[in-house]
Design a protein around this motif. Structure first.
Motif, PDB file in Angstrom:
ATOM      1  N   TYR A  74      26.621  50.756  58.049  1.00 60.66           N
ATOM      2  CA  TYR A  74      26.306  50.253  59.387  1.00 60.66           C
ATOM      3  C   TYR A  74      27.229  49.091  59.758  1.00 60.66           C
ATOM      4  O   TYR A  74      27.736  49.021  60.886  1.00 60.66           O
ATOM      5  CB  TYR A  74      24.847  49.816  59.435  1.00 60.66           C
ATOM      6  N   ILE A  75      27.467  48.210  58.823  1.00 57.81           N
ATOM      7  CA  ILE A  75      28.366  47.078  59.080  1.00 57.81           C
ATOM      8  C   ILE A  75      29.779  47.582  59.374  1.00 57.81           C
ATOM      9  O   ILE A  75      30.459  47.079  60.276  1.00 57.81           O
ATOM     10  CB  ILE A  75      28.374  46.102  57.892  1.00 57.81           C
ATOM     11  N   ARG A  76      30.228  48.578  58.623  1.00 59.87           N
ATOM     12  CA  ARG A  76      31.542  49.150  58.874  1.00 59.87           C
ATOM     13  C   ARG A  76      31.615  49.755  60.283  1.00 59.87           C
ATOM     14  O   ARG A  76      32.616  49.615  60.986  1.00 59.87           O
ATOM     15  CB  ARG A  76      31.863  50.227  57.839  1.00 59.87           C
ATOM     16  N   GLU A  77      30.523  50.368  60.706  1.00 56.12           N
ATOM     17  CA  GLU A  77      30.485  51.016  62.019  1.00 56.12           C
ATOM     18  C   GLU A  77      30.523  49.997  63.165  1.00 56.12           C
ATOM     19  O   GLU A  77      31.273  50.169  64.123  1.00 56.12           O
ATOM     20  CB  GLU A  77      29.215  51.861  62.124  1.00 56.12           C
ATOM     21  N   THR A 126      38.394  41.056  62.362  1.00 52.78           N
ATOM     22  CA  THR A 126      39.131  40.414  61.278  1.00 52.78           C
ATOM     23  C   THR A 126      38.255  39.320  60.692  1.00 52.78           C
ATOM     24  O   THR A 126      37.761  38.455  61.428  1.00 52.78           O
ATOM     25  CB  THR A 126      40.454  39.809  61.795  1.00 52.78           C
ATOM     26  N   VAL A 127      38.027  39.368  59.392  1.00 53.97           N
ATOM     27  CA  VAL A 127      37.076  38.446  58.765  1.00 53.97           C
ATOM     28  C   VAL A 127      37.802  37.490  57.812  1.00 53.97           C
ATOM     29  O   VAL A 127      38.782  37.855  57.164  1.00 53.97           O
ATOM     30  CB  VAL A 127      35.985  39.216  58.007  1.00 53.97           C
ATOM     31  N   PRO A 128      37.307  36.238  57.715  1.00 60.27           N
ATOM     32  CA  PRO A 128      37.880  35.271  56.776  1.00 60.27           C
ATOM     33  C   PRO A 128      37.335  35.513  55.376  1.00 60.27           C
ATOM     34  O   PRO A 128      36.141  35.787  55.204  1.00 60.27           O
ATOM     35  CB  PRO A 128      37.378  33.928  57.326  1.00 60.27           C
ATOM     36  N   LEU A 129      38.189  35.441  54.375  1.00 53.02           N
ATOM     37  CA  LEU A 129      37.793  35.702  52.997  1.00 53.02           C
ATOM     38  C   LEU A 129      38.045  34.495  52.113  1.00 53.02           C
ATOM     39  O   LEU A 129      39.040  33.770  52.286  1.00 53.02           O
ATOM     40  CB  LEU A 129      38.552  36.916  52.451  1.00 53.02           C
ATOM     41  N   TYR A 130      37.155  34.305  51.159  1.00 52.43           N
ATOM     42  CA  TYR A 130      37.251  33.200  50.200  1.00 52.43           C
ATOM     43  C   TYR A 130      37.132  33.778  48.801  1.00 52.43           C
ATOM     44  O   TYR A 130      36.449  34.774  48.577  1.00 52.43           O
ATOM     45  CB  TYR A 130      36.121  32.192  50.426  1.00 52.43           C
ATOM     46  N   ASP A 131      37.795  33.131  47.836  1.00 57.55           N
ATOM     47  CA  ASP A 131      37.630  33.552  46.449  1.00 57.55           C
ATOM     48  C   ASP A 131      37.214  32.353  45.610  1.00 57.55           C
ATOM     49  O   ASP A 131      36.790  31.333  46.151  1.00 57.55           O
ATOM     50  CB  ASP A 131      38.893  34.234  45.917  1.00 57.55           C
ATOM     51  N   ASN A 132      37.343  32.469  44.292  1.00 58.89           N
ATOM     52  CA  ASN A 132      36.809  31.441  43.399  1.00 58.89           C
ATOM     53  C   ASN A 132      37.860  30.451  42.917  1.00 58.89           C
ATOM     54  O   ASN A 132      37.619  29.731  41.954  1.00 58.89           O
ATOM     55  CB  ASN A 132      36.152  32.111  42.183  1.00 58.89           C
ATOM     56  N   ARG A 133      39.006  30.411  43.578  1.00 57.32           N
ATOM     57  CA  ARG A 133      40.043  29.475  43.137  1.00 57.32           C
ATOM     58  C   ARG A 133      39.573  28.037  43.348  1.00 57.32           C
ATOM     59  O   ARG A 133      38.808  27.748  44.283  1.00 57.32           O
ATOM     60  CB  ARG A 133      41.341  29.728  43.895  1.00 57.32           C
ATOM     61  N   PRO A 134      40.015  27.104  42.500  1.00 53.23           N
ATOM     62  CA  PRO A 134      39.650  25.698  42.683  1.00 53.23           C
ATOM     63  C   PRO A 134      40.165  25.162  44.014  1.00 53.23           C
ATOM     64  O   PRO A 134      41.119  25.686  44.595  1.00 53.23           O
ATOM     65  CB  PRO A 134      40.349  24.995  41.504  1.00 53.23           C
ATOM     66  N   VAL A 135      39.518  24.099  44.480  1.00 52.55           N
ATOM     67  CA  VAL A 135      39.936  23.462  45.727  1.00 52.55           C
ATOM     68  C   VAL A 135      41.379  22.984  45.604  1.00 52.55           C
ATOM     69  O   VAL A 135      41.772  22.387  44.600  1.00 52.55           O
ATOM     70  CB  VAL A 135      39.013  22.265  46.051  1.00 52.55           C
ATOM     71  N   ASP A 136      42.182  23.267  46.625  1.00 54.77           N
ATOM     72  CA  ASP A 136      43.584  22.849  46.654  1.00 54.77           C
ATOM     73  C   ASP A 136      43.760  21.780  47.726  1.00 54.77           C
ATOM     74  O   ASP A 136      43.202  21.905  48.816  1.00 54.77           O
ATOM     75  CB  ASP A 136      44.482  24.061  46.954  1.00 54.77           C
ATOM     76  N   ARG A 171      36.288  46.754  58.037  1.00 58.26           N
ATOM     77  CA  ARG A 171      36.178  48.092  57.445  1.00 58.26           C
ATOM     78  C   ARG A 171      36.926  48.155  56.110  1.00 58.26           C
ATOM     79  O   ARG A 171      36.452  48.786  55.159  1.00 58.26           O
ATOM     80  CB  ARG A 171      36.703  49.153  58.398  1.00 58.26           C
ATOM     81  N   ASP A 172      38.098  47.492  56.039  1.00 56.94           N
ATOM     82  CA  ASP A 172      38.860  47.493  54.792  1.00 56.94           C
ATOM     83  C   ASP A 172      38.156  46.661  53.725  1.00 56.94           C
ATOM     84  O   ASP A 172      38.184  47.003  52.535  1.00 56.94           O
ATOM     85  CB  ASP A 172      40.270  46.943  55.044  1.00 56.94           C
ATOM     86  N   TYR A 173      37.526  45.571  54.158  1.00 59.21           N
ATOM     87  CA  TYR A 173      36.806  44.731  53.202  1.00 59.21           C
ATOM     88  C   TYR A 173      35.601  45.469  52.625  1.00 59.21           C
ATOM     89  O   TYR A 173      35.355  45.430  51.413  1.00 59.21           O
ATOM     90  CB  TYR A 173      36.368  43.435  53.879  1.00 59.21           C
TER      91      TYR A 173
END
Length: 285
Positions: free
Chosen positions: A47-50, A56-66, A81-83
């Motif tokens: 449903y979210i994909r639809e 375009t969505v912002p993505l975050y990962d687990n890297r330390p703060v820079d 949709r790709d995410y």
């Protein structure tokens, strides 16, 4: 860590919530509260994909703060949709953090009802959070120290909470909302982080349709055991101390921290991490 299972109830009246959880500031999981929402049956990855696939969505990962990054600056972007396809295909560290439903996909608002727990929620800030298997958020508390209602959809998520009173044991980083980023709260190394043995908190696993109430300013660590997503609604802190701290964080702390990152760079990040350890060890001594 001394972690108590968060109490669970099937459902909850407004009066019960105010008396048993809001006033004493205790967390609770409500298992059946949203079964009459359209979102309960509709909100899944397909449903979210639809409805949001082109976003375009912002993505975050687990890297330390820079030091080069701004406050809550995303690490990457991707079409929704790709995410979603990535989440369902393989484990990924990429998460969506604080994605405003009303601003980005207004039609999703038709699928849920603002709850009446006896305190007003901010209707302009329903936020979505997504994560892949084994992705997690660092232990942190929210900048406004709000009361949080966290509605979980799809999959399973582990949640570990601590009240503000336990900050002294958590290796809190100064001028920040996080603990030392090297700590794995799902499997802590007590030889390296001995103060954690003294911290008293709460834990639970959330499944589809369950609601977690997190009291004002609670530290929280979230780990996705499977791909999943959640929505948070918030209510302003009522404790005057928490409210004043929220104003300080929003109006001064985050700008001060950004300014120091630009001025001192990596030295500022290293100093904060060092102080997090020194202050906690001093308290233990």
């Amino acid at each position: 860590m001394k972690l108590t299972e968060i109490p669970r109830v099937k459902t909850l009246t407004k009066e019960q919530f105010l008396k048993d959880y809001l006033r004493p500031q205790k967390p609770v999981v409500i298992e059946n509260y949203i079964h009459d929402w359209p979102a309960y049956s509709k909100w899944n990855f397909d449903y979210i994909r639809e409805v949001a696939g082109d976003k375009t969505v912002p993505l975050y990962d687990n890297r330390p703060v820079d030091h080069k990054e701004g406050f809550n600056q995303p690490h990457a972007t991707m079409k929704m949709r790709d995410y979603v396809d990535l989440l369902l295909k393989e484990p990924t560290k990429y998460r969506i953090f604080l994605w405003n439903v009303i601003k980005e996909v207004p039609e999703l608002q038709k699928d849920f009802i603002y709850p009446d727990f006896g305190i007003p929620v901010m209707k302009g800030l329903p936020m979505l959070f997504f994560g892949g298997r084994d992705s997690y958020t660092f232990m942190h508390y929210d900048i406004d120290l709000a009361n949080i209602f966290h509605f979980h959809f799809a999959g399973e998520k582990e949640c570990i909470l601590f009240p503000q009173s336990e900050s002294k044991f958590l290796y809190k980083v100064p001028h920040s909302l996080i603990t030392h980023e090297s700590i794995d709260f799902s499997n802590p190394d007590f030889d390296k982080w001995p103060a954690l043995k003294h911290a008293s908190g709460f834990r639970t696993n959330l499944s589809h349709g369950e609601v977690l109430y997190m009291p004002e300013g609670y530290w929280h660590y979230m780990k996705y055991n499977t791909p999943g997503f959640s929505m948070s609604l918030r209510s302003v802190a009522r404790n005057p101390l928490h409210l004043s701290k929220a104003f300080y964080n929003v109006l001064f702390m985050r700008y001060f921290d950004n300014g120091m990152r630009k001025w001192r760079g990596k030295k500022w990040i290293d100093w904060k991490n060092k102080k997090a350890i020194e202050r906690t060890e001093k308290y233990l001594q």
